[in-house]
Design an enzyme around this catalytic site. Structure first.
Site, short mmCIF file in Angstrom:
data_model
loop_
_atom_site.label_atom_id
_atom_site.label_comp_id
_atom_site.label_asym_id
_atom_site.label_seq_id
_atom_site.Cartn_x
_atom_site.Cartn_y
_atom_site.Cartn_z
N GLY A 84 -5.77 -1.77 2.32
CA GLY A 84 -6.67 -0.67 2.65
C GLY A 84 -6.52 -0.17 4.07
O GLY A 84 -6.58 1.04 4.32
N GLY A 103 -0.43 -2.66 -1.87
CA GLY A 103 -0.20 -3.74 -2.82
C GLY A 103 0.96 -3.52 -3.76
O GLY A 103 1.89 -4.34 -3.84
N ARG A 121 -0.49 -15.49 4.03
CA ARG A 121 -1.35 -14.99 5.10
C ARG A 121 -1.57 -16.04 6.19
O ARG A 121 -1.71 -15.69 7.37
CB ARG A 121 -2.69 -14.53 4.52
CG ARG A 121 -2.59 -13.23 3.73
CD ARG A 121 -3.93 -12.76 3.22
NE ARG A 121 -3.82 -11.44 2.62
CZ ARG A 121 -4.81 -10.78 2.04
NH1 ARG A 121 -6.03 -11.35 1.98
NH2 ARG A 121 -4.63 -9.59 1.54
N LYS A 150 -2.56 8.33 -9.35
CA LYS A 150 -3.47 9.48 -9.28
C LYS A 150 -3.43 10.20 -7.93
O LYS A 150 -3.48 9.58 -6.88
CB LYS A 150 -4.90 9.02 -9.55
CG LYS A 150 -5.12 8.47 -10.96
CD LYS A 150 -6.58 8.08 -11.18
CE LYS A 150 -6.81 7.59 -12.60
NZ LYS A 150 -8.22 7.24 -12.85
#
Length: 396
Positions: free
Chosen positions: A377, A354, A36, A197
């Site tokens: 996210g 991820g 990063r 899911k």
């Protein structure tokens, strides 16, 4: 493109407040993965080259509004100096007298790092007073933290309305990649959505079926869709209570003209273990004691054919239990096909999330994708069609 970049700003002798994501892993005060940090180097170097004075705003961990020395950004100074190749000064706060003095005394060729913004509880509340205190330190605001753009915080949203604002190089690259993938894409567009899911990706699926031409569904999610079609999946991971929801998605996709690609054959084992005995079966022949752990070769061939007929690909989530050999085969094969098409100029490929990044790195395909987002996210919320506050603030 409704936002400015560094190229649109006069940076000479200007103090540039740069919101960055340097939330890197640290063990015993040492940075163990500087990825990063390395990704913000182009922004910092371009500001310095233009005569600007970079002042870095960042969060680190989740201190909950309390000053915690183990979450101080001061420990990152050595790694930042190595990456930038210049002196990095440090202020023990991101607002107030000490920070103001440090900003005033910053010399050309130096970088100033401000302390963890989340040491102030007001940061995560998007407090305008905290943002105003930060704005006092600079002449220009530059957001280079797409990974934090889905949060309306003082250092990502409120401050952008107080100073001339632009996107940094990393933010610019993210936004241009995303624009090319969903904003104004070359068609046909194919999306790959995998993972465990359906319930965690309902908004994502609902947005994509109205925007893409093909939707490849993999992982445990695919099992839920097989259940929705009346197919038995044995002991496989599946949200059986979501079958009606999956059926509704299939119906809406058909209505909107989105082609759903589900596994036609499956890799089945009795245990969730690496290298456990397994067999390849038609998708509707999973035994009662079997678990579907990957898509089979016929499914991979169909996915590869879909990729070959596409111009744009968006990927989020693996096709199987990629962390266990040999149940990484479908993900690896599909990823390498996408990489080859991208390398030959036939496909624009954008991926994020991820597990996705880990899977593409493991397959060796990542370096050939057009763009790999590490934003997590923020990338997912963008795929869901949500407005990202940090980006919207730049557009105003």
């Amino acid at each position: 493109m409704g936002w400015k970049t560094l190229d649109d700003m006069d940076l000479n002798d200007k103090r540039v407040l740069v919101r960055v994501d340097i939330n890197v892993p640290v063990v015993d005060g040492m940075v163990t993965d500087a990825t990063r940090i390395e990704r913000i180097v182009p922004t910092v170097r371009d500001i310095l080259a233009a005569g600007g004075k970079p002042i870095l705003l960042a969060h680190f961990g989740r201190p909950g509004g309390e000053r915690r020395e183990n979450l101080s950004l001061k420990q990152l100074v050595p790694a930042l100096e190595i990456a930038f190749g210049v002196e990095v000064l440090f202020s023990a706060d991101c607002v107030g007298q000490e920070a103001e003095l440090a900003a005033q005394e910053l010399q050309p060729g130096q970088v100033l790092l401000l302390e963890n913004t989340r040491f102030h509880s007001a940061e995560t509340k998007n407090d305008p007073n905290l943002a105003a205190g930060m704005a006092q330190l600079g002449d220009i605001y530059c957001n280079d933290a797409f990974s934090a753009a889905h949060r309306a915080h003082s250092s990502t949203e409120a401050i952008a309305r107080l100073l001339p604002a632009c996107a940094g190089r990393l933010m610019q690259a993210e936004l241009e990649a995303l624009q090319s993938a969903l904003g104004n894409p070359k068609r046909p567009v194919t999306a790959v959505v995998g993972g465990a899911k359906v319930s965690t990706k309902l908004e994502l699926l609902g947005n994509l079926i109205n925007k893409v031409d093909n939707l490849v569904i993999g992982g445990g999610m695919a099992n839920t869709f097989l259940v929705a079609k009346g197919i038995r999946v044995g002991k496989s991971l599946a949200e059986r209570d979501m079958a009606d929801t999956a059926s509704d998605i299939l119906s809406r996709a058909a209505h909107s003209g989105c082609n759903i690609v589900l596994p036609s054959d499956i890799v089945v084992a009795e245990k969730f273990e690496a290298n456990t005995p397994h067999q390849i079966l038609p998708a509707d022949e999973c035994p009662e004691n079997g678990m579907i752990l990957d898509a089979g070769p016929d499914s991979v061939a169909a996915i590869s054919d879909t990729f070959s007929q596409s111009k744009t690909l968006i990927w989020n989530g693996p096709l199987g239990a990629f962390e266990l050999e040999p149940f990484d085969v479908a993900t690896n094969a599909a990823a390498l096909k996408a990489a080859a098409l991208t390398r030959s100029g036939q496909l624009i490929s954008v991926a994020g999330g991820g597990d996705t990044v880990a899977a593409l790195n493991a397959s060796g395909a990542a370096h050939d994708f057009t763009y790999i987002s590490t934003a997590g996210g923020a990338f997912l919320e963008w795929m869901e069609g949500k407005t990202l506050p940090g980006v919207a603030a730049l557009e105003t």
